[in-house]
Structures are given as structure tokens and as C-alpha cells.
Scaffold this motif. Structure first.
Motif, short mmCIF file in Angstrom:
data_model
loop_
_atom_site.label_atom_id
_atom_site.label_comp_id
_atom_site.label_asym_id
_atom_site.label_seq_id
_atom_site.Cartn_x
_atom_site.Cartn_y
_atom_site.Cartn_z
N ARG A 13 21.26 16.14 27.92
CA ARG A 13 21.80 15.88 29.26
C ARG A 13 22.45 17.25 29.34
NH1 ARG A 13 27.11 16.47 26.04
NH2 ARG A 13 26.96 15.18 24.15
N VAL A 63 16.66 28.03 33.99
CA VAL A 63 17.63 27.03 34.34
C VAL A 63 18.44 27.58 34.37
CG1 VAL A 63 18.62 24.27 33.69
CG2 VAL A 63 16.03 25.45 33.16
N ASP A 67 22.97 21.35 37.64
CA ASP A 67 22.01 20.74 38.34
C ASP A 67 20.49 20.37 37.94
OD1 ASP A 67 24.15 19.77 39.90
OD2 ASP A 67 23.62 20.88 41.34
N ALA A 68 19.84 22.05 37.87
CA ALA A 68 18.56 21.89 37.24
C ALA A 68 18.47 21.77 35.86
CB ALA A 68 18.51 23.59 37.89
N ALA A 70 19.84 19.06 34.96
CA ALA A 70 20.16 17.73 34.57
C ALA A 70 18.83 16.63 34.80
CB ALA A 70 21.48 16.77 35.74
N LYS A 71 18.20 18.18 36.19
CA LYS A 71 16.29 17.29 36.43
C LYS A 71 16.19 17.18 35.17
CE LYS A 71 17.16 18.25 41.33
NZ LYS A 71 16.92 19.23 42.10
N LEU A 72 15.90 17.71 34.39
CA LEU A 72 15.38 17.06 33.09
C LEU A 72 15.92 16.70 32.02
CD1 LEU A 72 14.86 22.13 33.04
CD2 LEU A 72 13.14 19.69 33.52
N THR A 73 16.75 16.30 31.83
CA THR A 73 17.37 15.50 31.14
C THR A 73 15.91 14.24 30.50
OG1 THR A 73 19.49 15.54 31.47
CG2 THR A 73 18.95 13.40 30.61
N THR A 75 13.15 14.75 29.07
CA THR A 75 12.41 15.63 29.89
C THR A 75 11.28 15.25 27.96
OG1 THR A 75 12.16 16.62 31.79
CG2 THR A 75 10.53 17.38 30.00
#
Length: 164
Positions: A13, A63, A67-68, A70-73, A75
Motif C-alpha cells: 500500500r 512515482v 494515486d500513482a 496506489a495503482k501499483l499495490t 504488483t
């Protein structure tokens, strides 16, 4: 053929508003997560350059906001198998090296191939092609012969024998 990719960690996160993320390292030393070169997604197409700020906290190049991040959580962070050091000795191997090996009973009866090796916290287990789960212990898997392309499996009573 693309090189085999080995999972070394996972992006967790976001932490704060400036793009920092929590990371889970699966390396023996959590701070060694970045020691094998750049990290990639599972397909090896997206590169992640991390700067570890603590054992479980990192900055990812490019990053810059929550928001950026969070999009990778979730991965996975991978390296090509060739980036890892060679194993030493007959009894040393990477769990990823077991995938694809033939599983045989003690009497040589084929049991299928090892489809995957998984570990959800209580210890690793082999997933055979027919979805049987075999604990990866010396009692259940007494022989691992990576060079020979097989493992010997002694199915515990709890693992249902197929075809009987």
C-alpha cells in the motif's frame, strides 16, 4: 524465449502522499531486494527502480504521488533467473527451479509434473498438475534432482491418491 522471472517481492500500500510505498521482500535479507539489478513486473515488460528507505519502505522512480503508488499495490517485483547467484552444492536450489520437474513415487510411478511451488506462510508446498498439494518437507519430498529433472514424492495420507 523470455527468461524465467523470479518473484523477489511485492509492492504494498502507499505510504504518505509523495508516492512512497510499503514493500514486502521475499529475499533472505529484506534489504537485498534491490541487490540483483532492476526489478520488473511478472512479464518482464515494466521496470521498477526502487530506493529502499527502510526494510519495508521504498521510493519508486517516476512515482510521485499517492494515486500513482496506489495503482501499483499488489504488483510483484521480479528479476530474471539469470540475475540470481548460482546455487552451491547438490542440496541447494531455488524453489522456482522445481517448476516443471517430473514428480515420481518412490517406486518410479509418474505422478505428473510440478506445476507450481507456493508458500502462503505455513511452509512451501508443491502443486502437481492434477492440483494435488504436497508439503515441501524432506518426509514428503525426500529426493530433489534438479539436474535429473525429477523429484521423488511420498504422498502423505492426507493427500488423496488419484486413480485409486
Amino acid at each position: 524465449m523470455a527468461p524465467a522471472m523470479i518473484l523477489l517481492g511485492e509492492i504494498g500500500r502507499p505510504h504518505g502522499v509523495r508516492g512512497l510505498v510499503r514493500v514486502r521482500s521475499f529475499t533472505a535479507d529484506p534489504l537485498a531486494l534491490t541487490a540483483y539489478g532492476p526489478l520488473y513486473d511478472a512479464a518482464g515488460t515494466r521496470e521498477f527502480r526502487l530506493t529502499l528507505l527502510a526494510e519495508d519502505l521504498a521510493r519508486i522512480e517516476g512515482v510521485a504521488d499517492r494515486d500513482a503508488a496506489a495503482k501499483l499495490t499488489g504488483t510483484g517485483l521480479h528479476v530474471p533467473r539469470t540475475a540470481l547467484p548460482a546455487t552451491e552444492g547438490e542440496d541447494e536450489f531455488y524453489l522456482a527451479d522445481l517448476q516443471g520437474l517430473e514428480a515420481r513415487a518412490e517406486d518410479g510411478t509418474p505422478l505428473g509434473r510440478v506445476r507450481a511451488v507456493e508458500d502462503h506462510g505455513a511452509g512451501a508446498f508443491l502443486v502437481l498438475e492434477d492440483e494435488r498439494l504436497v508439503p515441501f518437507t524432506r518426509a514428503a519430498v525426500p529426493v530433489v534432482d534438479v539436474a535429473g529433472g525429477h523429484v521423488v514424492v511420498v504422498l502423505p495420507d492426507e493427500v488423496e491418491a488419484r486413480g485409486e
